[in-house]
Structure formats: structure tokens, C-alpha cells
Motif scaffolding. Structure first.
Motif, PDB file in Angstrom:
ATOM      1  N   GLU A 156      40.731  42.589  33.892  1.00  0.00           N
ATOM      2  CA  GLU A 156      39.429  41.711  33.622  1.00  0.00           C
ATOM      3  C   GLU A 156      39.610  40.635  33.394  1.00  0.00           C
ATOM      4  O   GLU A 156      37.851  39.986  33.448  1.00  0.00           O
ATOM      5  CB  GLU A 156      38.309  42.514  32.490  1.00  0.00           C
ATOM      6  N   LEU A 157      40.018  40.121  33.091  1.00  0.00           N
ATOM      7  CA  LEU A 157      39.942  38.249  32.616  1.00  0.00           C
ATOM      8  C   LEU A 157      40.232  37.406  33.901  1.00  0.00           C
ATOM      9  O   LEU A 157      41.458  37.652  35.097  1.00  0.00           O
ATOM     10  CB  LEU A 157      40.759  38.107  31.311  1.00  0.00           C
ATOM     11  N   VAL A 158      39.846  36.426  33.630  1.00  0.00           N
ATOM     12  CA  VAL A 158      40.216  35.457  34.834  1.00  0.00           C
ATOM     13  C   VAL A 158      41.600  34.325  34.320  1.00  0.00           C
ATOM     14  O   VAL A 158      40.434  34.067  33.357  1.00  0.00           O
ATOM     15  CB  VAL A 158      39.055  34.606  35.111  1.00  0.00           C
ATOM     16  N   LEU A 159      42.433  33.582  34.936  1.00  0.00           N
ATOM     17  CA  LEU A 159      43.020  32.698  34.168  1.00  0.00           C
ATOM     18  C   LEU A 159      42.406  31.418  35.143  1.00  0.00           C
ATOM     19  O   LEU A 159      42.821  31.456  36.279  1.00  0.00           O
ATOM     20  CB  LEU A 159      44.824  33.063  34.347  1.00  0.00           C
ATOM     21  N   GLY A 160      42.192  30.520  34.167  1.00  0.00           N
ATOM     22  CA  GLY A 160      41.873  29.078  34.658  1.00  0.00           C
ATOM     23  C   GLY A 160      42.339  28.166  34.303  1.00  0.00           C
ATOM     24  O   GLY A 160      44.288  28.518  34.973  1.00  0.00           O
ATOM     25  N   PRO A 161      42.583  27.213  33.880  1.00  0.00           N
ATOM     26  CA  PRO A 161      43.646  25.990  34.055  1.00  0.00           C
ATOM     27  C   PRO A 161      44.660  26.299  33.066  1.00  0.00           C
ATOM     28  O   PRO A 161      44.692  26.583  32.008  1.00  0.00           O
ATOM     29  CB  PRO A 161      42.544  25.156  33.757  1.00  0.00           C
ATOM     30  N   VAL A 162      45.713  26.349  33.514  1.00  0.00           N
ATOM     31  CA  VAL A 162      47.022  26.260  32.905  1.00  0.00           C
ATOM     32  C   VAL A 162      47.845  24.715  32.365  1.00  0.00           C
ATOM     33  O   VAL A 162      47.665  23.675  33.284  1.00  0.00           O
ATOM     34  CB  VAL A 162      47.899  26.745  33.973  1.00  0.00           C
ATOM     35  N   PHE A 163      47.572  24.955  31.270  1.00  0.00           N
ATOM     36  CA  PHE A 163      48.815  23.572  31.163  1.00  0.00           C
ATOM     37  C   PHE A 163      49.353  23.401  29.862  1.00  0.00           C
ATOM     38  O   PHE A 163      49.516  24.628  29.062  1.00  0.00           O
ATOM     39  CB  PHE A 163      47.190  22.083  30.026  1.00  0.00           C
ATOM     40  N   SER A 164      49.341  22.217  28.829  1.00  0.00           N
ATOM     41  CA  SER A 164      50.397  22.347  27.929  1.00  0.00           C
ATOM     42  C   SER A 164      51.751  22.885  27.842  1.00  0.00           C
ATOM     43  O   SER A 164      52.492  23.656  27.149  1.00  0.00           O
ATOM     44  CB  SER A 164      49.343  22.866  26.441  1.00  0.00           C
ATOM     45  N   ARG A 165      52.692  22.531  28.734  1.00  0.00           N
ATOM     46  CA  ARG A 165      53.946  23.189  28.850  1.00  0.00           C
ATOM     47  C   ARG A 165      54.954  22.433  28.158  1.00  0.00           C
ATOM     48  O   ARG A 165      54.853  21.659  27.479  1.00  0.00           O
ATOM     49  CB  ARG A 165      53.978  22.859  29.874  1.00  0.00           C
TER      50      ARG A 165
END
Length: 290
Positions: A156-165
Motif C-alpha cells: 500500500e506504500l509508494v516509494l518516491g525519491p531514493v537518496f543518501s546512500r
């Protein structure tokens, strides 16, 4: 969409979720017979059956399943386009509640400042969410979106921007055998008691952040975990910025080789993609590249 009515498509999407004509009518505030009429009209427009209905159950036909798979993203994009146009017309207003897990790092704070500057009519609230419940606040509507440690596999969740690796470190007591080492390996971690989050954090999420075969205590907060680390009850896997932020004299942080980087991502409920959430996601994506 020649020959198709947007109400027919909306009715089909809800029926595909409910698989019940009565509940579909309740959600759409129409009668059960009206649901039947809309679905029948849609099927006439398509030229084939999309739904099979018996006295016992409702299910989609194979064509209905394929139609649903293609319709849902197209419908969501259509509604997003309309909402973006509305937002552009009136500006982004109201309140945006952003949850963060562990530490509100520089990228997040930069994104919040930029979002606030762009949209002064929208108030931004920042809420810390429990380490042991990364997705609950979004799922329950306590926040509009949250910045959480990945992975996320909630349907039910949407994953948006991915960052801070970031490279991971292992937090250990200054008396631990790893203390003073330049680095440790993933194989060594497997044989080390790693403190994990308690439920309701999903099992897959807990395993990703405590990849060990040795039993260890489970905690609700980072501070609880670091306290147990200092007491020699186990070690804890943390990203470098979190390690720096929570530094203490009785705990040391050793880099780990051979484990995936720590990654943050913005998540929101798939029914909660407001103009505020989408605009913040765009700002955050830009800040993450900065």
C-alpha cells in the motif's frame, strides 16, 4: 477515451479491489444496481466481459485482469495530472506532515527549507517516527509521507525519491573485539549478535538491518540500541551520518565491508498522493542530488 465514461473506469477500479458489488456501491455512494449498470456499460464499450459474477463470488476475467494492470497506472497518472493543474492554479496550501526515522539529515532539512520557500502557504510539520515502526505512521495517516531506511515492500506504500546512500558502520562497545579495527567484513557480522528493531517493523526490514545468525536483543529506539551496545549486549548496524550524530564516548563505530549501502527513501500511501506530497517529492529528489 471515445465511448468511455470516467465513472465507468472508477467503478471498475473500485470493484477490482472490493470484488463485491454492494461494497463498491457504498464506496462510490451509488446503488448496487448503478454499479452493475456502469460495469455493463464499460464492458459494452470494451466489447468483452471484464467481470464474472455468480451468487457466491465476483472475480475478474483474464481480460479484466490485464485491463486492470494497464488501467490503474494510467488512471493514477490522469488524476495526478489533474491534481497538478489544480495545485498550479491555486498554489500548494495546507499542512504537509513529514516523518523521519532516526535523524533528520542535512538533505532532508535542505529540502524542507526549499519547499517552504517555494510554497509559503503550506505549513511543514516534521515528526519523528519510531525506529521499530518505520511504516506505521504513513499507513495510519499520522504523516503524509516519511523518510525511512530501505528496503520497503509494503503493497500500500509508494516509494518516491531514493537518496543518501552511505557506507554502513557497526556500532560496538569500546571494549568489543572490533573496537580499533579499520573495518570488519560482512562474514564477521554474520557471527556477531546484532541488535535489531522489534515488531511492528516487518521481518524483512529487520533482517536487512541486522544480518546476523546470532540471537541478540531487539529494541524500539536507536537510543535503546546504543545503550545496549555500550553495555556489551551486542552490536548495531548504522549508516555513517547516524553514527556521527549519535556518537558517544563508550561506543565506537567501525566501517563494514561487503554489505549494501544504507539508503533512505521517501514513502507515502498510494491513496495519499496529494499535490503537497508530489511537490515535496520533486524538491527532495533535487536536494538528494545536491
Amino acid at each position: 477515451m471515445t465511448g468511455l465514461d470516467i465513472r465507468e473506469l472508477e467503478c471498475f477500479l473500485v470493484l477490482a479491489e472490493e470484488l463485491h458489488f454492494g461494497r463498491t456501491g457504498e464506496r462510490l455512494y451509488v446503488s448496487q444496481s448503478r454499479v452493475s449498470q456502469l460495469i455493463a456499460a464499460l464492458e459494452r464499450g470494451i466489447g468483452a466481459r471484464l467481470v464474472e459474477r455468480t451468487s457466491r463470488r465476483v472475480r475478474l476475467t483474464p481480460l479484466g485482469e490485464r485491463f486492470l494492470a494497464e488501467l490503474r497506472p494510467a488512471y493514477e497518472e490522469l488524476t495526478s495530472t489533474v491534481e497538478r493543474a489544480r495545485a498550479a492554479a491555486r498554489g500548494v496550501e495546507g499542512t504537509l506532515r513529514i516523518g523521519f526515522q532516526g535523524t533528520a539529515d542535512a538533505r532532508l532539512m535542505r529540502a524542507i527549507a526549499e519547499f517552504q520557500e517555494r510554497h509559503p502557504a503550506c505549513v511543514t510539520e516534521i515528526v519523528e517516527i519510531p525506529f521499530a515502526d518505520p511504516f506505521g505512521a504513513v499507513r495510519h495517516g499520522d504523516v503524509d509521507a516519511a523518510i525511512v531506511l530501505l528496503p520497503v515492500a509494503e503493497p500500500e506504500l509508494v516509494l518516491g525519491p531514493v537518496f543518501s546512500r552511505e557506507r554502513q558502520t557497526v556500532a560496538v562497545s569500546v571494549r568489543h573485539a572490533f573496537a580499533g579495527r579499520e573495518s570488519v567484513t560482512a562474514a564477521e557480522l554474520k557471527e556477531t549478535p546484532l541488535i535489531a528493531a522489534t515488531a511492528p517493523a516487518p521481518a524483512y526490514w529487520r533482517a536487512a538491518h541486522a544480518p546476523s545468525d546470532v540471537p541478540a536483543p531487539a529494541v524500539r529506539t536507536l537510543q535503546e540500541g546504543l545503550t545496549l551496545v555500550a553495555a556489551g549486549r551486542g552490536a548495531m548496524l548504522l549508516c555513517r551520518p547516524t553514527a556521527d550524530y549519535h556518537g558517544r564516548k563508550d561506543v565506537t563505530f567501525v566501517p563494514v565491508d561487503g554489505v549494501p549501502e544504507s539508503v533512505l527513501g521517501m514513502v507515502w500511501h498510494r491513496d495519499g498522493r496529494t499535490a503537497r506530497v508530489r511537490e515535496f517529492a520533486r524538491v527532495l529528489a533535487g536536494a538528494g542530488r545536491g
